[in-house]
Design a protein around this motif. Sequence first.
Motif, PDB file in Angstrom:
ATOM      1  N   ARG A 145       0.826  -1.211   0.000  1.00  0.00           N
ATOM      2  CA  ARG A 145       0.000   0.000   0.000  1.00  0.00           C
ATOM      3  C   ARG A 145       0.856   1.254   0.000  1.00  0.00           C
ATOM      4  O   ARG A 145       0.446   2.301  -0.491  1.00  0.00           O
ATOM      5  CB  ARG A 145      -0.903   0.035   1.230  1.00  0.00           C
ATOM      6  N   SER A 146       2.076   1.176   0.592  1.00  0.00           N
ATOM      7  CA  SER A 146       2.910   2.369   0.727  1.00  0.00           C
ATOM      8  C   SER A 146       3.356   2.912  -0.620  1.00  0.00           C
ATOM      9  O   SER A 146       3.679   4.089  -0.751  1.00  0.00           O
ATOM     10  CB  SER A 146       4.129   2.061   1.593  1.00  0.00           C
ATOM     11  N   GLU A 147       3.369   2.058  -1.643  1.00  0.00           N
ATOM     12  CA  GLU A 147       3.778   2.520  -2.960  1.00  0.00           C
ATOM     13  C   GLU A 147       2.751   3.466  -3.572  1.00  0.00           C
ATOM     14  O   GLU A 147       3.071   4.276  -4.433  1.00  0.00           O
ATOM     15  CB  GLU A 147       4.002   1.316  -3.877  1.00  0.00           C
ATOM     16  N   THR A 148       1.494   3.356  -3.122  1.00  0.00           N
ATOM     17  CA  THR A 148       0.446   4.183  -3.713  1.00  0.00           C
ATOM     18  C   THR A 148       0.580   5.648  -3.342  1.00  0.00           C
ATOM     19  O   THR A 148      -0.012   6.507  -3.997  1.00  0.00           O
ATOM     20  CB  THR A 148      -0.946   3.693  -3.265  1.00  0.00           C
ATOM     21  N   VAL A 149       1.339   5.947  -2.283  1.00  0.00           N
ATOM     22  CA  VAL A 149       1.454   7.344  -1.865  1.00  0.00           C
ATOM     23  C   VAL A 149       2.085   8.186  -2.963  1.00  0.00           C
ATOM     24  O   VAL A 149       1.777   9.375  -3.134  1.00  0.00           O
ATOM     25  CB  VAL A 149       2.260   7.466  -0.561  1.00  0.00           C
ATOM     26  N   LEU A 150       2.977   7.600  -3.741  1.00  0.00           N
ATOM     27  CA  LEU A 150       3.651   8.348  -4.792  1.00  0.00           C
ATOM     28  C   LEU A 150       2.668   8.807  -5.863  1.00  0.00           C
ATOM     29  O   LEU A 150       2.904   9.791  -6.557  1.00  0.00           O
ATOM     30  CB  LEU A 150       4.750   7.475  -5.426  1.00  0.00           C
ATOM     31  N   GLU A 151       1.524   8.094  -5.985  1.00  0.00           N
ATOM     32  CA  GLU A 151       0.519   8.458  -6.977  1.00  0.00           C
ATOM     33  C   GLU A 151      -0.471   9.478  -6.432  1.00  0.00           C
ATOM     34  O   GLU A 151      -1.247  10.043  -7.197  1.00  0.00           O
ATOM     35  CB  GLU A 151      -0.250   7.202  -7.413  1.00  0.00           C
ATOM     36  N   CYS A 152      -0.469   9.709  -5.126  1.00  0.00           N
ATOM     37  CA  CYS A 152      -1.509  10.517  -4.493  1.00  0.00           C
ATOM     38  C   CYS A 152      -1.015  11.855  -3.955  1.00  0.00           C
ATOM     39  O   CYS A 152      -1.811  12.617  -3.414  1.00  0.00           O
ATOM     40  CB  CYS A 152      -2.158   9.738  -3.349  1.00  0.00           C
ATOM     41  N   VAL A 153       0.300  12.134  -4.054  1.00  0.00           N
ATOM     42  CA  VAL A 153       0.780  13.397  -3.494  1.00  0.00           C
ATOM     43  C   VAL A 153       0.259  14.556  -4.335  1.00  0.00           C
ATOM     44  O   VAL A 153       0.132  14.451  -5.555  1.00  0.00           O
ATOM     45  CB  VAL A 153       2.322  13.442  -3.421  1.00  0.00           C
ATOM     46  N   PRO A 154      -0.055  15.664  -3.698  1.00  0.00           N
ATOM     47  CA  PRO A 154      -0.524  16.825  -4.459  1.00  0.00           C
ATOM     48  C   PRO A 154       0.542  17.310  -5.435  1.00  0.00           C
ATOM     49  O   PRO A 154       1.754  17.169  -5.186  1.00  0.00           O
ATOM     50  CB  PRO A 154      -0.792  17.873  -3.370  1.00  0.00           C
ATOM     51  N   GLY A 155       0.101  17.877  -6.535  1.00  0.00           N
ATOM     52  CA  GLY A 155       1.034  18.438  -7.503  1.00  0.00           C
ATOM     53  C   GLY A 155       1.910  19.500  -6.871  1.00  0.00           C
ATOM     54  O   GLY A 155       1.437  20.333  -6.093  1.00  0.00           O
ATOM     55  N   GLY A 156       3.212  19.477  -7.192  1.00  0.00           N
ATOM     56  CA  GLY A 156       4.145  20.426  -6.597  1.00  0.00           C
ATOM     57  C   GLY A 156       4.814  19.907  -5.343  1.00  0.00           C
ATOM     58  O   GLY A 156       5.694  20.572  -4.784  1.00  0.00           O
ATOM     59  N   CYS A 157       4.408  18.725  -4.876  1.00  0.00           N
ATOM     60  CA  CYS A 157       5.005  18.107  -3.688  1.00  0.00           C
ATOM     61  C   CYS A 157       5.740  16.827  -4.080  1.00  0.00           C
ATOM     62  O   CYS A 157       5.497  16.246  -5.131  1.00  0.00           O
ATOM     63  CB  CYS A 157       3.935  17.779  -2.646  1.00  0.00           C
ATOM     64  N   THR A 158       6.610  16.390  -3.212  1.00  0.00           N
ATOM     65  CA  THR A 158       7.387  15.182  -3.437  1.00  0.00           C
ATOM     66  C   THR A 158       7.319  14.304  -2.207  1.00  0.00           C
ATOM     67  O   THR A 158       7.394  14.797  -1.075  1.00  0.00           O
ATOM     68  CB  THR A 158       8.860  15.517  -3.732  1.00  0.00           C
ATOM     69  N   ALA A 159       7.170  12.988  -2.410  1.00  0.00           N
ATOM     70  CA  ALA A 159       7.185  12.031  -1.310  1.00  0.00           C
ATOM     71  C   ALA A 159       8.366  11.091  -1.480  1.00  0.00           C
ATOM     72  O   ALA A 159       8.591  10.563  -2.567  1.00  0.00           O
ATOM     73  CB  ALA A 159       5.887  11.227  -1.275  1.00  0.00           C
ATOM     74  N   VAL A 160       9.136  10.902  -0.412  1.00  0.00           N
ATOM     75  CA  VAL A 160      10.278   9.985  -0.449  1.00  0.00           C
ATOM     76  C   VAL A 160      10.233   9.119   0.802  1.00  0.00           C
ATOM     77  O   VAL A 160       9.801   9.561   1.868  1.00  0.00           O
ATOM     78  CB  VAL A 160      11.621  10.739  -0.499  1.00  0.00           C
TER      79      VAL A 160
END
Length: 595
Positions: A204-219
């Motif tokens: 499930r944690s991989e899905t966060v990369l698809e859901c971050v708001p535009g202009g933001c980055t998740a690592v």
Amino acid sequence: MCGIFCVLSRSPAHLERDRAVDEHLRRRGPDWSRDLTVTGRDPHYQCLFSAHVLHMRGLLTPQPLQDNAGNVLLWNGEVFEGLPVTPEENDTAVVSQALLSCSGPSDVLSVLSRVRGPWGFVYYQKAGDYLWFGRDFFGRRSLLWKFDGGVLTLTSVAAHDSGWREVPAVGVYRVDLKAPAEGGAVTFEVYPWAYAGKKVVSPRSETVLECVPGGCTAVMNPSGLVLTSPVCPLNMSVPKSLHDTEPQPDTHSSVKDLELLLASKEKSDEVSGLIEVLSEAVRRRVQTLDSPSNDHASVAVLFSGGLDSMILAALADRHIPAHQPIDLLNVAFKLQEPKKQKDSAKNPQKQKNKPTDSKAPIFSPFDVPDRLTGRAGVKELQDLNPERRWNFVEINVTQEELREMRQRRIGHLVHPLETVLDDSIGCAVWFAARGTGFITEEEGHRPFSSSAKVVLTGIGADEQLAGYSRHRVRFQTSGYEGLIQELAMELGRISTRNLGRDDRVIGDHGKEARFPYLDESVVSHLSSLAVWDKADLSLPRGVGEKLLLRLTARQLGLRQSAVLPKRAMQFGSRIAKMEDTREKASDKCSRLLTA
């Protein structure tokens, strides 16, 4: 419970709230409202924190809660286990005190991993200039995010507007406010959930990369730190002798079928084990409340008379003092009058010449399937405990009221979800949770409005015990392996499909949704069982699906409700009949898009 709101800006711009969003938040928390602004100097940042509190237990604790070290907590949750909370204490203060002792990120993760219960939170950690936020493992509390014009907004509920998304319930997030931000961009460090003793992180944690708001980055956080999952992994075993029994004819299911199965000591022990953990889960959710007056219920149940809600009502009856009523909230959407009766109304002379049938049922526009099973269910509960006052609240909704409230309120609450199914269930749950209808007494009908702050809902039973028709189809095509895969998917996506939406919808009435079937101990217990101990889909409808729960119902003294086949809320309440019947559940709903 409360409505929480946070705005983060890296510039000295004035921070503002949307007025519509603020109104939705205030309805969630009618007992206390407050704002707090924190400003960082080097580098510059501003955080506006706002909270609207629904007081449930212990001392009323104002939020945002700022401790002596300058940390700020917004807590929308309940601690049922994990951290010690005495009856006199408020869990917000307990969580704040536990976080105050944290130095590094591993300490914060340790505190959150111990909490058993639903939560969504935002936490400003002054030492180090960090902003933490996230949702519990199942996502039982709503949290939305949006990034616009260099400003990050987090909120329990929004208004219908572009850009909002649900924060994925895959872990917790940390923003380093000291980190340089080019163009005001925000980077989130993700601390995902992982099962105890395992380094394998949930997919499930991989899905966060698809859901971050535009202009933001998740690592992913570079230290590899994780939250410890509050539940055990799903038992993936299949029977050694794949006895894919031929499906039995879909005959009428009877209580005797369950009684024969209960005669087995093995089945009886399995049922006792489930009753023990589920009863305790209900107890935690109905006893941690301020005592109401004897005339008003503190607990209500979203009630169709079906298996899941009947068990919740029967178990609540064990733990709520006998002199206090329990509200059973039953919603019905107005049926269209049958064509024959319409024609007879147009041609009274023709009708006069017809022989009368005194046994013909009189059409009632609100006698939908869930209303009929609800009435039957109340009689069963009255037989179980005739001393209890069971308030069966008949909530009737016309198409005109549905359209009005969807436009004014419900469409905003369901957002950012937008399917036909979200519309149907969101509307049905909103009207049911409002609790405004009538009850029937010896003198006749009496207007009634439920004052219960806690609303128990049966979400999670079907997902874990193979209650949906698609589970039977998967079993028939792919056997136990396919069924297990389907159940694993169901629980993994429950936050995005149901829980955030239902929290927003129920919370709009200043009430709190509680989900006993998703109690961590209940989920762990069910996950540890082999799938064939929970369901036998070779048996007919009304017995095979959720078999373990049906046996539990019979053991609790329930009868006909124990063998009722599953009926989805949108069909049982007949809201689906009010709209375009050619729609598919997964279609985008035009009624929501115009709300």
